[in-house]
Scaffold this motif. Structure first.
Motif, PDB file in Angstrom:
ATOM      1  N   GLY A   1      -5.677 -31.199 -25.294  1.00 19.88           N
ATOM      2  CA  GLY A   1      -4.931 -32.337 -25.832  1.00 19.88           C
ATOM      3  C   GLY A   1      -4.010 -32.942 -24.799  1.00 19.88           C
ATOM      4  O   GLY A   1      -3.923 -34.172 -24.667  1.00 19.88           O
ATOM      5  N   ALA A   2      -3.291 -32.065 -24.054  1.00 22.55           N
ATOM      6  CA  ALA A   2      -2.407 -32.562 -22.996  1.00 22.55           C
ATOM      7  C   ALA A   2      -3.209 -33.278 -21.921  1.00 22.55           C
ATOM      8  O   ALA A   2      -2.814 -34.345 -21.422  1.00 22.55           O
ATOM      9  N   LEU A   3      -4.364 -32.697 -21.539  1.00 21.92           N
ATOM     10  CA  LEU A   3      -5.188 -33.317 -20.507  1.00 21.92           C
ATOM     11  C   LEU A   3      -5.658 -34.695 -20.928  1.00 21.92           C
ATOM     12  O   LEU A   3      -5.508 -35.674 -20.177  1.00 21.92           O
ATOM     13  N   PHE A   4      -6.219 -34.802 -22.128  1.00 19.51           N
ATOM     14  CA  PHE A   4      -6.779 -36.090 -22.528  1.00 19.51           C
ATOM     15  C   PHE A   4      -5.701 -37.100 -22.886  1.00 19.51           C
ATOM     16  O   PHE A   4      -5.970 -38.308 -22.913  1.00 19.51           O
TER      17      PHE A   4
ATOM     18  N   SER B   1       3.776 -43.167 -26.430  1.00 21.03           N
ATOM     19  CA  SER B   1       3.276 -42.587 -27.682  1.00 21.03           C
ATOM     20  C   SER B   1       2.169 -41.574 -27.414  1.00 21.03           C
ATOM     21  O   SER B   1       2.148 -40.491 -28.008  1.00 21.03           O
ATOM     22  N   VAL B   2       1.252 -41.922 -26.533  1.00 19.90           N
ATOM     23  CA  VAL B   2       0.122 -41.035 -26.242  1.00 19.90           C
ATOM     24  C   VAL B   2       0.597 -39.730 -25.612  1.00 19.90           C
ATOM     25  O   VAL B   2       0.076 -38.646 -25.913  1.00 19.90           O
ATOM     26  N   MET B   3       1.593 -39.802 -24.740  1.00 17.70           N
ATOM     27  CA  MET B   3       2.096 -38.599 -24.072  1.00 17.70           C
ATOM     28  C   MET B   3       2.809 -37.661 -25.037  1.00 17.70           C
ATOM     29  O   MET B   3       2.986 -36.473 -24.742  1.00 17.70           O
ATOM     30  N   LEU B   4       3.231 -38.169 -26.189  1.00 12.30           N
ATOM     31  CA  LEU B   4       3.781 -37.308 -27.236  1.00 12.30           C
ATOM     32  C   LEU B   4       2.686 -36.783 -28.152  1.00 12.30           C
ATOM     33  O   LEU B   4       2.630 -35.596 -28.464  1.00 12.30           O
ATOM     34  N   LEU B   5       1.807 -37.684 -28.586  1.00 12.93           N
ATOM     35  CA  LEU B   5       0.803 -37.318 -29.583  1.00 12.93           C
ATOM     36  C   LEU B   5      -0.259 -36.375 -29.031  1.00 12.93           C
ATOM     37  O   LEU B   5      -0.726 -35.472 -29.737  1.00 12.93           O
ATOM     38  N   GLY B   6      -0.651 -36.538 -27.753  1.00 13.33           N
ATOM     39  CA  GLY B   6      -1.696 -35.698 -27.178  1.00 13.33           C
ATOM     40  C   GLY B   6      -1.321 -34.220 -27.117  1.00 13.33           C
ATOM     41  O   GLY B   6      -2.021 -33.369 -27.697  1.00 13.33           O
ATOM     42  N   PRO B   7      -0.219 -33.856 -26.419  1.00 11.45           N
ATOM     43  CA  PRO B   7       0.188 -32.443 -26.409  1.00 11.45           C
ATOM     44  C   PRO B   7       0.536 -31.910 -27.798  1.00 11.45           C
ATOM     45  O   PRO B   7       0.319 -30.738 -28.088  1.00 11.45           O
TER      46      PRO B   7
ATOM     47  N   ARG C   1       9.288 -30.948 -24.732  1.00 11.03           N
ATOM     48  CA  ARG C   1       8.295 -29.932 -24.371  1.00 11.03           C
ATOM     49  C   ARG C   1       6.914 -30.533 -24.155  1.00 11.03           C
ATOM     50  O   ARG C   1       6.124 -30.037 -23.360  1.00 11.03           O
ATOM     51  N   HIS C   2       6.605 -31.621 -24.872  1.00 14.39           N
ATOM     52  CA  HIS C   2       5.298 -32.253 -24.706  1.00 14.39           C
ATOM     53  C   HIS C   2       5.169 -32.872 -23.313  1.00 14.39           C
ATOM     54  O   HIS C   2       4.121 -32.768 -22.675  1.00 14.39           O
ATOM     55  N   TYR C   3       6.242 -33.493 -22.853  1.00 17.13           N
ATOM     56  CA  TYR C   3       6.218 -34.049 -21.503  1.00 17.13           C
ATOM     57  C   TYR C   3       6.180 -32.931 -20.459  1.00 17.13           C
ATOM     58  O   TYR C   3       5.540 -33.059 -19.414  1.00 17.13           O
ATOM     59  N   GLN C   4       6.867 -31.818 -20.750  1.00 14.26           N
ATOM     60  CA  GLN C   4       6.866 -30.692 -19.821  1.00 14.26           C
ATOM     61  C   GLN C   4       5.482 -30.058 -19.702  1.00 14.26           C
ATOM     62  O   GLN C   4       5.088 -29.605 -18.625  1.00 14.26           O
ATOM     63  N   SER C   5       4.733 -30.030 -20.806  1.00 10.80           N
ATOM     64  CA  SER C   5       3.384 -29.461 -20.750  1.00 10.80           C
ATOM     65  C   SER C   5       2.479 -30.296 -19.852  1.00 10.80           C
ATOM     66  O   SER C   5       1.610 -29.757 -19.157  1.00 10.80           O
ATOM     67  N   ILE C   6       2.691 -31.595 -19.835  1.00  9.03           N
ATOM     68  CA  ILE C   6       1.910 -32.462 -18.940  1.00  9.03           C
ATOM     69  C   ILE C   6       2.313 -32.220 -17.496  1.00  9.03           C
ATOM     70  O   ILE C   6       1.462 -32.176 -16.599  1.00  9.03           O
ATOM     71  N   PHE C   7       3.607 -32.017 -17.249  1.00 10.28           N
ATOM     72  CA  PHE C   7       4.059 -31.729 -15.895  1.00 10.28           C
ATOM     73  C   PHE C   7       3.475 -30.411 -15.394  1.00 10.28           C
ATOM     74  O   PHE C   7       3.047 -30.312 -14.238  1.00 10.28           O
ATOM     75  N   ARG C   8       3.441 -29.402 -16.255  1.00 11.53           N
ATOM     76  CA  ARG C   8       2.872 -28.116 -15.862  1.00 11.53           C
ATOM     77  C   ARG C   8       1.390 -28.250 -15.541  1.00 11.53           C
ATOM     78  O   ARG C   8       0.864 -27.562 -14.662  1.00 11.53           O
ATOM     79  N   LEU C   9       0.718 -29.116 -16.254  1.00  7.91           N
ATOM     80  CA  LEU C   9      -0.713 -29.314 -16.048  1.00  7.91           C
ATOM     81  C   LEU C   9      -1.013 -29.777 -14.629  1.00  7.91           C
ATOM     82  O   LEU C   9      -1.944 -29.305 -13.970  1.00  7.91           O
TER      83      LEU C   9
END
Length: 466
Positions: A396-399, A107-113, A253-261
């Motif tokens: 948001g993605a970072l936290f 849930s957090v990995m979706l809501l943060g980004p 895309r939200h998970y992908q933004s974390i991967f790019r980070l």
């Protein structure tokens, strides 16, 4: 506000070199923002935490037919039934933590980004709804005296909404949105101090209230606090993301933004620093939460045998470290770099855990609490350093990653410490706390090493001046 801060506040922040398009301007402010939000969340959690452990202890003792060491004058340290109650309480605490945290990671990995696009306010409201529903389930279990396994349902519901970790992620991302780099560490520490103030007040209230009226009324208060917090966010918290745009929640895309980070290399070893600081935070929070989970069980059992009043005072002393760490951080920042302030926090934490591991009397236990007066100075430094490594639109993605790291820390803490504690009762009751002190040497080494390697050689500083 300093001259530099004022200049940054009034001048548009230009984009990359050669681009005339200004980036959204930050809203620098010293006013109170999301501090009450985190206060309410922590008050609710701190009120529930020790009471839930004590409720498990009493229910499981009743099921096993154990009256407790207090009826025996707290002198029987070898009673096998007490060991069984300790073991069962520790295991059920593990199950409750795991059930919510495993669900909450996704849930957090979706809501943060997602909050980087739609704003921080939605991801601050949703978790409070889930936390309120969790308390409803807990109250039903207590009213109907259902099996403690039904408490798992409440934890899963809360996990689906992001749980307490999403409140943390949203609040810290909000502070990163509205602060400049020099002031961020202290503002993060102020936010963490709210955790300490709320925890201290809730712990004292919870201990006395449970002794006077039982468990039901304190949980009703926790429910009301969560509902009020959601209302407060909706009406009083201004949005910190200036360039909002519609975005789907359920998308890869939200998970992908974390991967790019973490997957793409950056300047000045950004990727390696992100990994190292995240590892340091993982270990720090693992030890912190693991020790905190065991404190109540450790204090309830022989030879301490604390009642609810003393447990409340002990929990208050634990949370008081947030305030003392904030004061110490502000003081030591005048003469030390943030990394060395964190090292002093490690020294305080390690020495306190060592004393607690050997505590057999109440004065020694409170001495251990006292030695940890500066132990919470490490986490705001790590959060601030992580925040400074990424761009404004990635906070948001970072936290959310930081929240996931903390979620994994909770899982590791409950898995390791709640398993280690009953396994080592027979040769050293406080071994788990001693183990935590040794583990803290690893993040202390990581932060010191990164700081030393990041320092510019003296000759390069002279070259820049010339």
């Amino acid at each position: 506000m300093s001259d530099n801060d004022l200049h940054d506040a009034v001048q548009p922040d230009m984009g990359a070199a050669g681009s005339d398009k200004p980036r959204p301007r930050r809203c620098y402010t010293r006013r109170m923002t999301v501090e009450p939000v985190l206060f309410f969340a922590m008050f609710s959690m701190a009120l529930q935490g020790p009471l839930t452990t004590q409720y498990l202890w009493e229910r499981l003792s009743r099921d096993l037919g154990y009256n407790g060491s207090r009826s025996e004058g707290c002198t029987n340290s070898t009673n096998p039934m007490e060991k069984d109650v300790e073991t069962l309480t520790s295991h059920w605490s593990l199950y409750l933590n795991l059930s919510g945290l495993l669900v909450g990671l996704f849930s957090v990995m979706l809501l943060g980004p997602w909050s980087d696009h739609v704003g921080r306010r939605p991801v601050l409201i949703v978790p409070f709804i889930g936390l309120a529903l969790q308390i409803v389930v807990y109250l039903v279990v207590m009213y109907q005296e259902l099996h403690v396994g039904y408490l798992l349902l409440g934890r899963i519901i809360s996990g689906l909404s992001g749980d307490f970790n999403m409140v943390l992620a949203g609040c810290f991302a909000y502070i990163a949105d509205i602060t400049d780099r020099p002031s961020r560490t202290f503002r993060v520490a102020v936010l963490e101090a709210c955790l300490g103030i709320a925890g201290m007040i809730a712990s004292i209230i919870g201990g006395h209230w449970r002794k006077a009226q039982g468990y039901i009324n304190p949980f009703w208060l926790a429910f009301a606090v969560n509902v009020f917090a959601a209302i407060y966010v909706y009406f009083f918290v201004r949005e910190s993301v200036k360039d909002k745009k519609p975005s789907k929640l359920f998308t890869l895309r939200h998970y992908q933004s974390i991967f790019r980070l973490f997957g793409l290399p950056g300047e000045n070893g950004r990727r390696s620093k992100l990994f190292l600081y995240s590892l340091a935070l993982l270990l720090v929070v693992t030890v912190h939460m693991g020790a905190k989970d065991l404190m109540v069980i450790y204090e309830l059992s022989f030879p301490l045998c604390w009642d609810s009043d003393l447990i409340g005072y002990g929990s208050a002393a634990e949370h008081l470290t947030y305030l003392s760490s904030l004061a110490g951080l502000r003081l030591f920042q005048l003469c030390l770099a943030d990394s060395w302030v964190a090292e002093m926090g490690f020294l305080s934490n390690i020495s306190g855990l060592v004393v607690i591991s050997l505590a057999v009397t109440t004065p020694i236990m409170f001495t251990g609490y006292g030695l940890r007066f500066f132990s919470m100075a490490t986490t705001p430094v790590i959060r601030s350093k992580l925040s400074k490594l990424v761009e404004e639109g990635e906070q948001g993605a970072l936290f959310s990653v930081v929240a996931c790291v903390e979620g994994v820390s909770f899982i590791l803490a409950t898995s390791i410490f709640n398993s280690l504690y009953p396994a080592t009762l027979y040769f050293m009751k406080g071994f788990a706390f001693l183990f935590g002190a040794v583990v803290l040497l690893i993040p202390a080494g990581i932060i010191g090493l990164v700081e030393i390697c990041s320092q510019k050689p003296l000759y390069s500083q002279f070259a820049e001046i010339s």
